[in-house]
Motif scaffolding. Sequence first.
Motif, PDB file in Angstrom:
ATOM      1  N   MET A   1      31.615  -2.024  49.428  1.00  0.00           N
ATOM      2  CA  MET A   1      32.076  -0.840  50.166  1.00  0.00           C
ATOM      3  C   MET A   1      31.096   0.313  50.016  1.00  0.00           C
ATOM      4  SD  MET A   1      36.086  -0.601  50.060  1.00  0.00           S
ATOM      5  CE  MET A   1      36.601  -2.218  50.565  1.00  0.00           C
TER       6      MET A   1
ATOM      7  N   SER B   1      28.801   1.886  53.087  1.00  0.00           N
ATOM      8  CA  SER B   1      28.666   3.306  53.397  1.00  0.00           C
ATOM      9  C   SER B   1      27.188   3.674  53.544  1.00  0.00           C
ATOM     10  CB  SER B   1      29.317   4.136  52.294  1.00  0.00           C
ATOM     11  OG  SER B   1      29.136   5.504  52.538  1.00  0.00           O
TER      12      SER B   1
ATOM     13  N   ARG C   1      27.741  11.897  50.377  1.00  0.00           N
ATOM     14  CA  ARG C   1      28.726  11.545  51.409  1.00  0.00           C
ATOM     15  C   ARG C   1      29.539  10.323  50.969  1.00  0.00           C
ATOM     16  NH1 ARG C   1      31.987  12.876  55.258  1.00  0.00           N
ATOM     17  NH2 ARG C   1      30.430  14.186  56.239  1.00  0.00           N
ATOM     18  N   THR C   2      28.850   9.330  50.396  1.00  0.00           N
ATOM     19  CA  THR C   2      29.545   8.128  49.920  1.00  0.00           C
ATOM     20  C   THR C   2      30.527   8.490  48.814  1.00  0.00           C
ATOM     21  OG1 THR C   2      27.627   6.781  50.468  1.00  0.00           O
ATOM     22  CG2 THR C   2      29.207   5.832  48.937  1.00  0.00           C
TER      23      THR C   2
ATOM     24  N   SER D   1      33.473  10.444  50.649  1.00  0.00           N
ATOM     25  CA  SER D   1      34.285   9.754  51.656  1.00  0.00           C
ATOM     26  C   SER D   1      34.761   8.376  51.231  1.00  0.00           C
ATOM     27  CB  SER D   1      33.493   9.609  52.965  1.00  0.00           C
ATOM     28  OG  SER D   1      33.186  10.861  53.491  1.00  0.00           O
ATOM     29  N   VAL D   2      34.089   7.771  50.263  1.00  0.00           N
ATOM     30  CA  VAL D   2      34.466   6.398  49.902  1.00  0.00           C
ATOM     31  C   VAL D   2      34.893   6.304  48.434  1.00  0.00           C
ATOM     32  CG1 VAL D   2      33.688   4.007  49.764  1.00  0.00           C
ATOM     33  CG2 VAL D   2      32.948   5.435  51.667  1.00  0.00           C
TER      34      VAL D   2
ATOM     35  N   PRO E   1      38.019   8.909  47.319  1.00  0.00           N
ATOM     36  CA  PRO E   1      39.335   8.508  47.840  1.00  0.00           C
ATOM     37  C   PRO E   1      39.830   7.198  47.247  1.00  0.00           C
ATOM     38  CG  PRO E   1      37.897   9.162  49.641  1.00  0.00           C
ATOM     39  CD  PRO E   1      37.047   9.136  48.403  1.00  0.00           C
ATOM     40  N   LEU E   2      38.899   6.232  47.030  1.00  0.00           N
ATOM     41  CA  LEU E   2      39.335   4.940  46.509  1.00  0.00           C
ATOM     42  C   LEU E   2      39.686   5.034  45.021  1.00  0.00           C
ATOM     43  CD1 LEU E   2      36.941   2.459  48.321  1.00  0.00           C
ATOM     44  CD2 LEU E   2      39.350   2.873  48.750  1.00  0.00           C
TER      45      LEU E   2
ATOM     46  N   ALA F   1      34.051  -5.457  54.034  1.00  0.00           N
ATOM     47  CA  ALA F   1      33.878  -4.149  53.378  1.00  0.00           C
ATOM     48  C   ALA F   1      34.413  -3.012  54.233  1.00  0.00           C
ATOM     49  CB  ALA F   1      32.405  -3.914  53.019  1.00  0.00           C
TER      50      ALA F   1
ATOM     51  N   PHE G   1      36.766   0.147  54.956  1.00  0.00           N
ATOM     52  CA  PHE G   1      37.316   1.145  54.042  1.00  0.00           C
ATOM     53  C   PHE G   1      38.841   1.128  54.157  1.00  0.00           C
ATOM     54  CE2 PHE G   1      33.174   3.107  55.466  1.00  0.00           C
ATOM     55  CZ  PHE G   1      32.468   2.609  54.384  1.00  0.00           C
TER      56      PHE G   1
ATOM     57  N   HIS H   1      41.186   2.982  53.044  1.00  0.00           N
ATOM     58  CA  HIS H   1      41.950   4.230  53.169  1.00  0.00           C
ATOM     59  C   HIS H   1      41.742   4.896  54.515  1.00  0.00           C
ATOM     60  CE1 HIS H   1      37.918   5.069  51.817  1.00  0.00           C
ATOM     61  NE2 HIS H   1      38.054   6.351  52.099  1.00  0.00           N
ATOM     62  N   MET H   2      40.963   4.276  55.387  1.00  0.00           N
ATOM     63  CA  MET H   2      40.728   4.871  56.707  1.00  0.00           C
ATOM     64  C   MET H   2      41.343   3.990  57.779  1.00  0.00           C
ATOM     65  SD  MET H   2      36.746   5.908  56.592  1.00  0.00           S
ATOM     66  CE  MET H   2      36.024   6.651  55.150  1.00  0.00           C
TER      67      MET H   2
ATOM     68  N   TYR I   1      32.690   5.844  61.337  1.00  0.00           N
ATOM     69  CA  TYR I   1      32.073   6.329  60.095  1.00  0.00           C
ATOM     70  C   TYR I   1      30.588   6.648  60.274  1.00  0.00           C
ATOM     71  CZ  TYR I   1      31.163   6.746  55.085  1.00  0.00           C
ATOM     72  OH  TYR I   1      30.819   7.206  53.843  1.00  0.00           O
TER      73      TYR I   1
ATOM     74  N   MET J   1      30.134   9.744  62.230  1.00  0.00           N
ATOM     75  CA  MET J   1      30.595  10.896  61.446  1.00  0.00           C
ATOM     76  C   MET J   1      29.493  11.340  60.482  1.00  0.00           C
ATOM     77  SD  MET J   1      33.527  11.205  58.530  1.00  0.00           S
ATOM     78  CE  MET J   1      32.468  10.325  57.410  1.00  0.00           C
TER      79      MET J   1
END
Lengths: 319, 336
Positions: free
Chosen positions: A220, A224, A233-234, A237-238, A241-242, B86, B88, B90-91, B99, B102
Amino acid sequence: MTDPAASGSAPGSAPGAGLSERLTALFWRRPGLLVALLITPPLLWLGVVYIGSLAALLWQSFYSIDEFSGAIVKEFTLKTYAELGLQQNIDIIVRTVLMAAAVTVASVILAFPIAFFAARYARGRWKAFFYLGIMLPLWSSYLVKVYAWKLILAKEGIVTWAANGIGAGPLLDGVLALPVIGGGSLSTSYIGTFLVFVYVWLPYMILPMQAALERVPTSMIEASADLGAGGLRTLRSVILPLAAPGIIAGSIFTFSLTLGDYIIPQIIGSSRYFIGQAVYSLQGTAGNVPLAAAFAVIPIVIMLVYLTIARRMGAFDAL
Amino acid sequence: MTPAVEFSHVSRLFGTVRAVDDVSLTIPEGEFFAMLGPSGSGKTTCLRLISGFELPTGGEIRIFGAPSGDVPPNQRQVNTVFQDYALFPHMSVRDNVAYGPMVKGVPKAKRHALAEEMLALVHLDGFGDRKPAQLSGGQRQRVALARALVNQPRVLLLDEPLGALDLKLREAMQDELKSLQQRLGITFVFVTHDQGEALSMADRVAVFDQGRIIQVGSPSEIYERPATRFVADFVGSSNVLSPAEARALGGADRWASLRPEAIRLLLPHDPAARLSGRVTTVRYLGAGTRIGIEVEGRPARELAVLIPAGQPVPAPGTMVALGWADPALHPMEAAE
């Protein structure tokens, strides 16, 4: 379940099967029975001892104290809660909440790099070193650690000595001269209380955070980057939150442990009260159990509000 | 024209393990290129070298002519469809696909429109509000594809993207990927251990073994003219004959490959018979039956024969005669 070797035997197996075989067969036919057996004792503990005492606490907070006799009046009233609104009590609550918040934020900031390294890079020996390093302070007595810190932070302590040694003495004095958070020495200021709180509760932030970061799949983070995101940013945004459920879990520890602690501010800090100290003295020497109970309800309410906000903000979306 | 991807003498060592060992290859723009090999053969590492998640320990990789040595993954004009997708969790699906835009700072309305467009391209219109957990494996695969394609990559890297899907879905996705690639004209680099997948989709196939490329060629070249015993055996599990056996059967004095489907069963005294033997195993495959035959004579060995569906299948123990047309016995270039 009772005997691994017996778990393979089916019901209706050879007559004369032993007790463990028959139990295994029984649990196999009635899986609910096993779950019930396993979960009843902890549920009783939780229900009676934990929830029960919480309810008793809540109940007592609706009693009041007779100002002349000092006796507890066992009648429902909101008078005790009104007393919480007195300026000196409000001060205690605000002071405690601010301290808990500051300790939590500092713990998150300090714990994240450590937890991130441990979760994503440490392998083998380094991982063992990490766990030992985090857990080792937990093996020694809380009181010993706090008294040790009192010596470290005292006016004649190693921090002052080291600051003077490197010529940072004036800087330390400047910090201590700050209003509110300053004081005569580190060990008699809010800064000292804060430092010791962070030291003592930090492991409780690192461990859940590390567990949460470990569950973030490498692919993941790579995805990103693959989609053009830089490191920050990773992270935003990733990764954050995770890992949020773990960070929230850690902050529940640091926040509520600070809210309820009455020993650290007693030993290190200015003599001004925190919620824990107020509860301790009200139910002890003052004999005002209703007000102590009302004080004790405050951290519970704050945690409920905190978790509700965290939930609204989507902190548990990745669960 | 500048090739999309160029490896010159690229190696990647993990400790003392040579995951990629002196690989040179050229992938022209617009090609559907498959990297085929067993697990641990270095094909995925090669893909990660292109995406930038691994750096070569030797050699150089050029992407559209530019050396990629100092370019981090987020600045490469390539996108990856990951093996585990992979996505995400939570999105929403829409935010997953949006993404890339963005990150580049495309405004919300615009990037959501782009995401919807891409979702339509992979036949997932109307799924934008769902979370990845609410999708089936095939749908997640499509989201991963849309999320990569929305960035308009010049090279799309696919790491065993169909491995987790069931057979029916896999075949449908194979056709879809192929037509998508032809429509968009993007270079696809596709990693797989499934030879059928590589042969049916790719313009060219590179066969990997132990970190090296053994053979590169069109699917028919790879299948019909395998360069080595490894390729012959890995792609379509051919009968590999030693130089002595090949010579005894009228071939050249080299290792040779004899495809199971090129062998015909004959009546025992047919003049075209080249060998005879006894049926030992019978394996029904649906579209055909694969039988094992223990050849008479010296040295005794087994040959696999594929009988097309609808033709009679001999029972185990039956004596049969075998024949094939001369070109079927293909001598291999490599000495070993």
